[in-house]
Design a protein around this motif. Structure first.
Motif, PDB file in Angstrom:
ATOM      1  N   ARG A 152      -0.650 -19.556  -6.910  1.00 27.68           N
ATOM      2  CA  ARG A 152       0.330 -18.479  -6.732  1.00 27.68           C
ATOM      3  C   ARG A 152       0.089 -17.844  -5.369  1.00 27.68           C
ATOM      4  O   ARG A 152      -1.037 -17.471  -5.046  1.00 27.68           O
ATOM      5  N   SER A 153       1.135 -17.733  -4.566  1.00 23.31           N
ATOM      6  CA  SER A 153       1.031 -17.087  -3.257  1.00 23.31           C
ATOM      7  C   SER A 153       1.661 -15.705  -3.324  1.00 23.31           C
ATOM      8  O   SER A 153       2.786 -15.557  -3.796  1.00 23.31           O
ATOM      9  N   VAL A 154       0.931 -14.706  -2.850  1.00 16.54           N
ATOM     10  CA  VAL A 154       1.443 -13.339  -2.854  1.00 16.54           C
ATOM     11  C   VAL A 154       1.411 -12.794  -1.432  1.00 16.54           C
ATOM     12  O   VAL A 154       0.557 -13.166  -0.623  1.00 16.54           O
ATOM     13  N   VAL A 155       2.363 -11.918  -1.129  1.00 14.47           N
ATOM     14  CA  VAL A 155       2.456 -11.296   0.186  1.00 14.47           C
ATOM     15  C   VAL A 155       2.349  -9.782   0.019  1.00 14.47           C
ATOM     16  O   VAL A 155       3.154  -9.170  -0.683  1.00 14.47           O
ATOM     17  N   VAL A 156       1.357  -9.197   0.667  1.00 12.78           N
ATOM     18  CA  VAL A 156       1.133  -7.754   0.582  1.00 12.78           C
ATOM     19  C   VAL A 156       2.062  -7.046   1.561  1.00 12.78           C
ATOM     20  O   VAL A 156       2.122  -7.413   2.741  1.00 12.78           O
ATOM     21  N   PRO A 157       2.811  -6.038   1.106  1.00 16.32           N
ATOM     22  CA  PRO A 157       3.730  -5.319   2.005  1.00 16.32           C
ATOM     23  C   PRO A 157       2.992  -4.704   3.192  1.00 16.32           C
ATOM     24  O   PRO A 157       1.860  -4.237   3.070  1.00 16.32           O
ATOM     25  N   LYS A 158       3.658  -4.690   4.335  1.00 19.78           N
ATOM     26  CA  LYS A 158       3.059  -4.144   5.547  1.00 19.78           C
ATOM     27  C   LYS A 158       3.094  -2.624   5.568  1.00 19.78           C
ATOM     28  O   LYS A 158       2.180  -1.972   6.086  1.00 19.78           O
ATOM     29  N   ASN A 159       4.148  -2.046   5.007  1.00 25.76           N
ATOM     30  CA  ASN A 159       4.327  -0.594   5.017  1.00 25.76           C
ATOM     31  C   ASN A 159       3.266   0.083   4.154  1.00 25.76           C
ATOM     32  O   ASN A 159       3.189  -0.144   2.945  1.00 25.76           O
ATOM     33  N   GLY A 160       2.454   0.917   4.772  1.00 25.88           N
ATOM     34  CA  GLY A 160       1.390   1.591   4.040  1.00 25.88           C
ATOM     35  C   GLY A 160       1.881   2.569   2.997  1.00 25.88           C
ATOM     36  O   GLY A 160       1.115   2.982   2.125  1.00 25.88           O
ATOM     37  N   ARG A 161       3.148   2.957   3.052  1.00 26.93           N
ATOM     38  CA  ARG A 161       3.710   3.890   2.074  1.00 26.93           C
ATOM     39  C   ARG A 161       4.400   3.170   0.917  1.00 26.93           C
ATOM     40  O   ARG A 161       4.957   3.813   0.032  1.00 26.93           O
ATOM     41  N   ASN A 162       4.365   1.850   0.938  1.00 28.53           N
ATOM     42  CA  ASN A 162       4.943   1.090  -0.163  1.00 28.53           C
ATOM     43  C   ASN A 162       4.163   1.386  -1.446  1.00 28.53           C
ATOM     44  O   ASN A 162       2.931   1.403  -1.438  1.00 28.53           O
ATOM     45  N   PRO A 163       4.851   1.622  -2.561  1.00 27.87           N
ATOM     46  CA  PRO A 163       4.144   1.924  -3.821  1.00 27.87           C
ATOM     47  C   PRO A 163       3.133   0.855  -4.222  1.00 27.87           C
ATOM     48  O   PRO A 163       2.110   1.174  -4.838  1.00 27.87           O
ATOM     49  N   LEU A 164       3.409  -0.400  -3.859  1.00 22.83           N
ATOM     50  CA  LEU A 164       2.474  -1.467  -4.205  1.00 22.83           C
ATOM     51  C   LEU A 164       1.187  -1.384  -3.390  1.00 22.83           C
ATOM     52  O   LEU A 164       0.189  -2.021  -3.735  1.00 22.83           O
ATOM     53  N   ARG A 165       1.200  -0.615  -2.322  1.00 20.75           N
ATOM     54  CA  ARG A 165      -0.017  -0.376  -1.556  1.00 20.75           C
ATOM     55  C   ARG A 165      -0.681   0.944  -1.957  1.00 20.75           C
ATOM     56  O   ARG A 165      -1.906   1.061  -1.928  1.00 20.75           O
ATOM     57  N   MET A 166       0.113   1.930  -2.330  1.00 22.04           N
ATOM     58  CA  MET A 166      -0.420   3.262  -2.604  1.00 22.04           C
ATOM     59  C   MET A 166      -0.947   3.425  -4.032  1.00 22.04           C
ATOM     60  O   MET A 166      -1.946   4.113  -4.252  1.00 22.04           O
ATOM     61  N   ASN A 167      -0.296   2.805  -5.001  1.00 12.34           N
ATOM     62  CA  ASN A 167      -0.633   3.067  -6.403  1.00 12.34           C
ATOM     63  C   ASN A 167      -1.853   2.325  -6.952  1.00 12.34           C
ATOM     64  O   ASN A 167      -2.605   2.892  -7.750  1.00 12.34           O
ATOM     65  N   PRO A 168      -2.082   1.052  -6.591  1.00 11.21           N
ATOM     66  CA  PRO A 168      -3.163   0.304  -7.249  1.00 11.21           C
ATOM     67  C   PRO A 168      -4.547   0.933  -7.134  1.00 11.21           C
ATOM     68  O   PRO A 168      -5.310   0.940  -8.101  1.00 11.21           O
ATOM     69  N   GLY A 169      -4.893   1.466  -5.964  1.00 13.18           N
ATOM     70  CA  GLY A 169      -6.216   2.068  -5.809  1.00 13.18           C
ATOM     71  C   GLY A 169      -6.413   3.268  -6.716  1.00 13.18           C
ATOM     72  O   GLY A 169      -7.491   3.463  -7.294  1.00 13.18           O
ATOM     73  N   VAL A 170      -5.368   4.075  -6.855  1.00 10.86           N
ATOM     74  CA  VAL A 170      -5.430   5.253  -7.731  1.00 10.86           C
ATOM     75  C   VAL A 170      -5.586   4.826  -9.185  1.00 10.86           C
ATOM     76  O   VAL A 170      -6.373   5.406  -9.945  1.00 10.86           O
ATOM     77  N   LEU A 171      -4.849   3.803  -9.574  1.00 12.91           N
ATOM     78  CA  LEU A 171      -4.921   3.321 -10.953  1.00 12.91           C
ATOM     79  C   LEU A 171      -6.266   2.664 -11.241  1.00 12.91           C
ATOM     80  O   LEU A 171      -6.809   2.787 -12.347  1.00 12.91           O
ATOM     81  N   LYS A 172      -6.814   1.980 -10.246  1.00 13.03           N
ATOM     82  CA  LYS A 172      -8.126   1.351 -10.423  1.00 13.03           C
ATOM     83  C   LYS A 172      -9.194   2.404 -10.683  1.00 13.03           C
ATOM     84  O   LYS A 172     -10.055   2.244 -11.557  1.00 13.03           O
ATOM     85  N   GLN A 173      -9.150   3.506  -9.941  1.00 17.55           N
ATOM     86  CA  GLN A 173     -10.110   4.583 -10.162  1.00 17.55           C
ATOM     87  C   GLN A 173      -9.914   5.234 -11.528  1.00 17.55           C
ATOM     88  O   GLN A 173     -10.875   5.667 -12.172  1.00 17.55           O
ATOM     89  N   ALA A 174      -8.665   5.298 -11.980  1.00 11.82           N
ATOM     90  CA  ALA A 174      -8.377   5.930 -13.271  1.00 11.82           C
ATOM     91  C   ALA A 174      -9.003   5.168 -14.431  1.00 11.82           C
ATOM     92  O   ALA A 174      -9.350   5.765 -15.457  1.00 11.82           O
ATOM     93  N   ILE A 175      -9.150   3.854 -14.278  1.00  5.78           N
ATOM     94  CA  ILE A 175      -9.756   3.055 -15.348  1.00  5.78           C
ATOM     95  C   ILE A 175     -11.164   3.550 -15.659  1.00  5.78           C
ATOM     96  O   ILE A 175     -11.588   3.586 -16.817  1.00  5.78           O
ATOM     97  N   HIS A 176     -11.889   3.971 -14.627  1.00  9.92           N
ATOM     98  CA  HIS A 176     -13.262   4.438 -14.823  1.00  9.92           C
ATOM     99  C   HIS A 176     -13.320   5.810 -15.500  1.00  9.92           C
ATOM    100  O   HIS A 176     -14.389   6.235 -15.935  1.00  9.92           O
ATOM    101  N   ARG A 177     -12.181   6.506 -15.571  1.00  7.50           N
ATOM    102  CA  ARG A 177     -12.159   7.840 -16.170  1.00  7.50           C
ATOM    103  C   ARG A 177     -11.563   7.840 -17.577  1.00  7.50           C
ATOM    104  O   ARG A 177     -11.441   8.898 -18.191  1.00  7.50           O
ATOM    105  N   LEU A 178     -11.176   6.684 -18.069  1.00  5.05           N
ATOM    106  CA  LEU A 178     -10.504   6.619 -19.364  1.00  5.05           C
ATOM    107  C   LEU A 178     -11.335   7.248 -20.480  1.00  5.05           C
ATOM    108  O   LEU A 178     -10.844   8.095 -21.237  1.00  5.05           O
ATOM    109  N   ASP A 179     -12.573   6.835 -20.612  1.00  4.52           N
ATOM    110  CA  ASP A 179     -13.406   7.310 -21.720  1.00  4.52           C
ATOM    111  C   ASP A 179     -13.641   8.813 -21.657  1.00  4.52           C
ATOM    112  O   ASP A 179     -13.713   9.485 -22.696  1.00  4.52           O
ATOM    113  N   ALA A 180     -13.745   9.350 -20.458  1.00  4.02           N
ATOM    114  CA  ALA A 180     -14.060  10.771 -20.315  1.00  4.02           C
ATOM    115  C   ALA A 180     -12.826  11.664 -20.425  1.00  4.02           C
ATOM    116  O   ALA A 180     -12.911  12.787 -20.934  1.00  4.02           O
ATOM    117  N   TRP A 181     -11.687  11.181 -19.961  1.00  2.00           N
ATOM    118  CA  TRP A 181     -10.505  12.038 -19.855  1.00  2.00           C
ATOM    119  C   TRP A 181      -9.472  11.823 -20.957  1.00  2.00           C
ATOM    120  O   TRP A 181      -8.747  12.753 -21.304  1.00  2.00           O
TER     121      TRP A 181
END
Length: 263
Positions: A152-181
């Motif tokens: 599978r070939s994927v292309v990461v958007p160039k625009n730093g404000r694209n939701p596919l660039r902005m959201n994943p990091g926030v969601l990844k950090q949220a996984i570590h807070r699931l049990d506590a929050w």
């Protein structure tokens, strides 16, 4: 006075002390991109920010059981997969007189929860590769597929404000807070408010007295869902009850290219 063209970014050299198939390229003093994921067996290193972003997508995707960066090498001449450094070294010496591309290494291998496997190649928008690159991909694709790793070939958007660039990091950090929050009391409050229909993040936080940082936790916990592939997580994002459904976290398909799918 002669000019010497200096080259940078070569692949890591092979030696007996290295583990795996290929070490990530030297960065000449710049720290490599590293991250932690239980799905990847702990701390991993990747070469580029684009690969780090795709790793985040794999971490938050509930369909992904495990993944590894640069997991193996494809021998394009003998049409087989190489899983050790010794095998790569032997093949390199065997093919050293043959011109043209001889090997291909995917950026990731993925084990899905349904038992299937896949290889992933990551490119950045505007740097999708030339005809020589796509010819190498076309040669590697049937070899990978024959060994149970369709590419599978994927292309990461160039625009730093694209939701596919902005959201994943926030969601990844949220996984570590699931049990506590993610408490039963919090889920009950949010469920009662959202039962009447979709609501903006700003209104939900105001009415239920939530901190905005809780919203990503509710998203990865399957309490609420939203179109996070096309909208950033902010006060205007519209959310609704997910009832445990996590399909809004299936983001890897949003980066898949038609050329990558069809070869």
């Amino acid at each position: 006075m002669s000019r010497v063209a200096y080259t940078y970014g070569r692949r890591g050299r092979l030696n007996s002390a290295n583990s795996g198939v290929r070490e990530t390229a030297p960065t000449y003093g710049k720290p490599r991109n590293s991250l932690f994921s239980e799905k990847a067996g702990g701390h991993i290193k990747v070469e580029l920010n684009n690969e780090r972003l795709v790793a985040h997508l794999l971490i938050i995707d509930p369909r992904v059981k495990a993944f590894q960066p640069q997991p193996f090498t494809v021998d394009l001449i003998d049409q087989r997969m190489l899983f050790t450094r010794d095998a790569v070294r032997t093949a390199w010496h065997k093919h050293r007189e043959i011109p043209g591309p001889k090997f291909y290494t995917p950026d990731f291998s993925v084990d899905w929860t349904d038992g299937l496997h896949q290889a992933i190649e990551v490119k950045g928008e505007g740097n999708e590769g030339d005809d020589v690159y796509w010819d190498k991909i076309a040669r590697a694709r049937p070899i990978l597929a024959a060994n149970g790793y369709p590419l599978r070939s994927v292309v990461v958007p160039k625009n730093g404000r694209n939701p596919l660039r902005m959201n994943p990091g926030v969601l990844k950090q949220a996984i570590h807070r699931l049990d506590a929050w993610l408490t039963d009391e919090l889920v009950a409050r949010v469920t009662r408010r959202c039962e009447s229909g979709p609501i903006s993040v700003g209104a939900l936080c105001a009415e239920v007295q939530l901190l905005p940082g809780v919203i990503p936790v509710l998203l990865v916990g399957g309490v609420i869902s939203a179109d996070i592939a096309h909208h950033t997580i902010c006060s205007t994002l519209e959310v609704s009850l997910a009832y445990g459904d996590l399909s809004h976290l299936y983001l890897i398909e949003e980066m898949e290219t038609a050329r990558g799918m069809n070869g």
